[in-house]
Design an enzyme around this catalytic site. Sequence first.
Site, PDB file in Angstrom:
ATOM      1  N   LYS A   1     -20.119 -20.697  -8.191  1.00  0.00           N
ATOM      2  CA  LYS A   1     -20.079 -20.130 -10.068  1.00  0.00           C
ATOM      3  C   LYS A   1     -18.128 -20.266  -9.699  1.00  0.00           C
ATOM      4  O   LYS A   1     -17.163 -20.525 -10.585  1.00  0.00           O
ATOM      5  CB  LYS A   1     -19.988 -19.596 -11.200  1.00  0.00           C
TER       6      LYS A   1
ATOM      7  N   ALA B   1     -30.517 -21.225 -23.410  1.00  0.00           N
ATOM      8  CA  ALA B   1     -30.162 -22.139 -23.844  1.00  0.00           C
ATOM      9  C   ALA B   1     -30.209 -23.099 -24.719  1.00  0.00           C
ATOM     10  O   ALA B   1     -29.635 -23.318 -25.757  1.00  0.00           O
ATOM     11  CB  ALA B   1     -30.247 -23.077 -22.601  1.00  0.00           C
TER      12      ALA B   1
ATOM     13  N   ALA C   1     -37.360 -23.424 -25.155  1.00  0.00           N
ATOM     14  CA  ALA C   1     -37.391 -22.112 -25.823  1.00  0.00           C
ATOM     15  C   ALA C   1     -36.567 -20.885 -25.325  1.00  0.00           C
ATOM     16  O   ALA C   1     -36.754 -20.117 -25.435  1.00  0.00           O
ATOM     17  CB  ALA C   1     -38.226 -21.407 -26.573  1.00  0.00           C
ATOM     18  N   GLY C   2     -35.714 -21.474 -24.168  1.00  0.00           N
ATOM     19  CA  GLY C   2     -35.549 -20.333 -23.321  1.00  0.00           C
ATOM     20  C   GLY C   2     -33.987 -20.494 -24.002  1.00  0.00           C
ATOM     21  O   GLY C   2     -33.547 -19.949 -25.125  1.00  0.00           O
TER      22      GLY C   2
ATOM     23  N   TYR D   1       1.021  -1.143  -0.121  1.00  0.00           N
ATOM     24  CA  TYR D   1      -0.051   0.405   0.071  1.00  0.00           C
ATOM     25  C   TYR D   1       0.798   1.193   0.780  1.00  0.00           C
ATOM     26  O   TYR D   1       2.122   1.700  -0.292  1.00  0.00           O
ATOM     27  CB  TYR D   1      -1.204  -0.055   1.413  1.00  0.00           C
TER      28      TYR D   1
ATOM     29  N   ASN E   1     -21.814 -28.440 -17.986  1.00  0.00           N
ATOM     30  CA  ASN E   1     -20.986 -27.392 -18.357  1.00  0.00           C
ATOM     31  C   ASN E   1     -19.846 -26.576 -17.719  1.00  0.00           C
ATOM     32  O   ASN E   1     -19.487 -25.618 -18.107  1.00  0.00           O
ATOM     33  CB  ASN E   1     -22.478 -25.929 -17.872  1.00  0.00           C
TER      34      ASN E   1
ATOM     35  N   ASN F   1     -32.856 -30.528 -15.147  1.00  0.00           N
ATOM     36  CA  ASN F   1     -32.436 -31.005 -14.167  1.00  0.00           C
ATOM     37  C   ASN F   1     -33.363 -30.568 -13.023  1.00  0.00           C
ATOM     38  O   ASN F   1     -34.242 -29.618 -12.778  1.00  0.00           O
ATOM     39  CB  ASN F   1     -31.163 -30.022 -13.756  1.00  0.00           C
TER      40      ASN F   1
ATOM     41  N   ASP G   1     -25.005 -19.573 -19.750  1.00  0.00           N
ATOM     42  CA  ASP G   1     -26.851 -20.470 -19.606  1.00  0.00           C
ATOM     43  C   ASP G   1     -27.318 -20.673 -20.856  1.00  0.00           C
ATOM     44  O   ASP G   1     -27.608 -21.922 -21.401  1.00  0.00           O
ATOM     45  CB  ASP G   1     -27.531 -19.308 -18.863  1.00  0.00           C
TER      46      ASP G   1
ATOM     47  N   GLU H   1     -24.988 -14.573 -15.889  1.00  0.00           N
ATOM     48  CA  GLU H   1     -25.584 -16.190 -15.595  1.00  0.00           C
ATOM     49  C   GLU H   1     -26.501 -15.607 -14.578  1.00  0.00           C
ATOM     50  O   GLU H   1     -27.204 -14.664 -14.764  1.00  0.00           O
ATOM     51  CB  GLU H   1     -24.527 -16.776 -13.747  1.00  0.00           C
ATOM     52  N   ASP H   2     -27.909 -16.720 -14.461  1.00  0.00           N
ATOM     53  CA  ASP H   2     -29.070 -16.925 -14.867  1.00  0.00           C
ATOM     54  C   ASP H   2     -29.727 -15.557 -14.809  1.00  0.00           C
ATOM     55  O   ASP H   2     -30.597 -15.335 -13.769  1.00  0.00           O
ATOM     56  CB  ASP H   2     -28.785 -17.181 -12.812  1.00  0.00           C
TER      57      ASP H   2
END
Length: 548
Positions: free
Chosen positions: A95, A199, A196-197, A40, A319, A287, A163, A137-138
């Site tokens: 993650k 992914a 149809a999302g 520092y 994944n 899942n 995803d 993510e998500d």
Amino acid sequence: MSKESRRREALVYHAKPKPGKIQIVPTKKYATQRDLSLAYSPGVAEPCLEIAKDKNNVYKYTIKGNLVAVITNGTAVLGLGNIGPEASKPVMEGKALLFKIFADIDVFDIEIDTENINAFIETVKNIAPTFGGINLEDIKAPEAFEIERRLKEELDIPVMHDDQHGTAIISAAALLNALELAKKKIHNVKIVISGAGAAAVSCAKLYKTFGAKAENMVMLDSKGVIRKDNTNLSEEKREFATSRKIDTLAEAMNKADVFLGLSVQDIVTPAMLKTMNKRPIVFAMANPNPEIDYNLAIQTRNDIIMATGRSDHPNQVNNVLGFPYIFRGALDVRATKINEEMKRAAVLALASLAKEPVPEQVNIAYGETKLNYGFDYIIPKPSDPRLITHIPPAVARAAMESGVATEPITDWQKYEDELNERMGSDNKLVRLLHSRAKTSPKKIVFAEADHLDVLKAAQIVFEEGIGIPILLGKKEVILELMLEIDFDDKIEIIDPKSDEEEERRNLYAKEYWNKRKRNGVTYFDAQKLMRERNYFAAMMVNLEHADA
């Protein structure tokens, strides 16, 4: 294990001994005042001045080049839905853990409290100078498409919504190999996509880059087949709308070659499987439970090539085979983005690796005599140590060849050595040993099982399937402690001092006396010692009544 026991175990895992799954650890010395003055003020001013002269020096003097942000707003978390940013944090920490253990990438998890697209994008852009890459993510669709598209355009560091692209990359590698084994061409096969999302759409788009034709695809959402005559479709769904006059999954499956499931469990029936073409390829990846049970599917069709998202069946589409290694390769050439060429390179590297001889340590870990490329092995296993030296170099090369790498690699052997050095073998060895133990669990005696810590260890051994515990101690105390920690499984409990163990005590005493009488041990001494748990446990192993 009961559902409540599993719930409690998960909560304790995240809460103890300290909350959370990740922490920040210093990488420099800090023991002396001199160390602190360099870390520092005043020493820190020097790298600051160098970075002010040239922003690229931030990679030389800080963690930026190995730091990824895992960012969410908590609107589409696992199968839990829109649970908000705070509730999504355990997933983001998880993650981060995977990034670290599989590719040695450091991560800050960031949870943003907004569902407004513009506000989300501006927040990420404002903090982007901290990071070498962004893993989204998500985030729920269709917002996820717009957020990723704009961030890729407006930032000069790699951005990927895992995803979408993680599942697409891994499943594409599996699909290429499955088609080869089924002796089918990708441009000819009829593909049914349930879901149809983000992914599902990303999978369909990536498959197209390898030759799949949109007119051969049928995509379904929760309302049924997505058709061109539906005028109320999003841009993403419109690309994969079919002109066929069908409405149901059963109709779509008739004469299909490939089924890709990213929807809900148990929607595919044996009758549907029977209507598919010869050597059908079924990727049931809902899942935690797939669109059709694995065992039911292979009983229905003996010519099926099947993959799921589960680790307890062959061909797990996971994944973790993708995102750590893709970001590793992107960071190591300081790529400005993750483009289609890099994703395709990851697909081809994964597909190719599955065809190479499998290291014996992987066979041992998964309890296989010999894993070979075939119907039950179309994709590498997550614990394969070769992933770190196969996927990142392929991604890095693609980044260089496509013009998005700003720090090209010149010595590839040196780079491979660096990748191996990054991944210390200790943790991976422990995971491999655990996997091996599960293939043939041994009987393990816990001699002090009426101590809480010992009993917890026995519980973990049993619940992870790596051994069969035998508990020694006062039965009433052990049962009381088991109740306290929700260890409600049927486990053998032995109190060496109890009357009911007299026959076994005498057997062990006689054996011990025969072995030790030349050293002055009497039969009476041996009988007395067999009332002690450690001696009793040792004789159980000696007479092969237990393994350890």
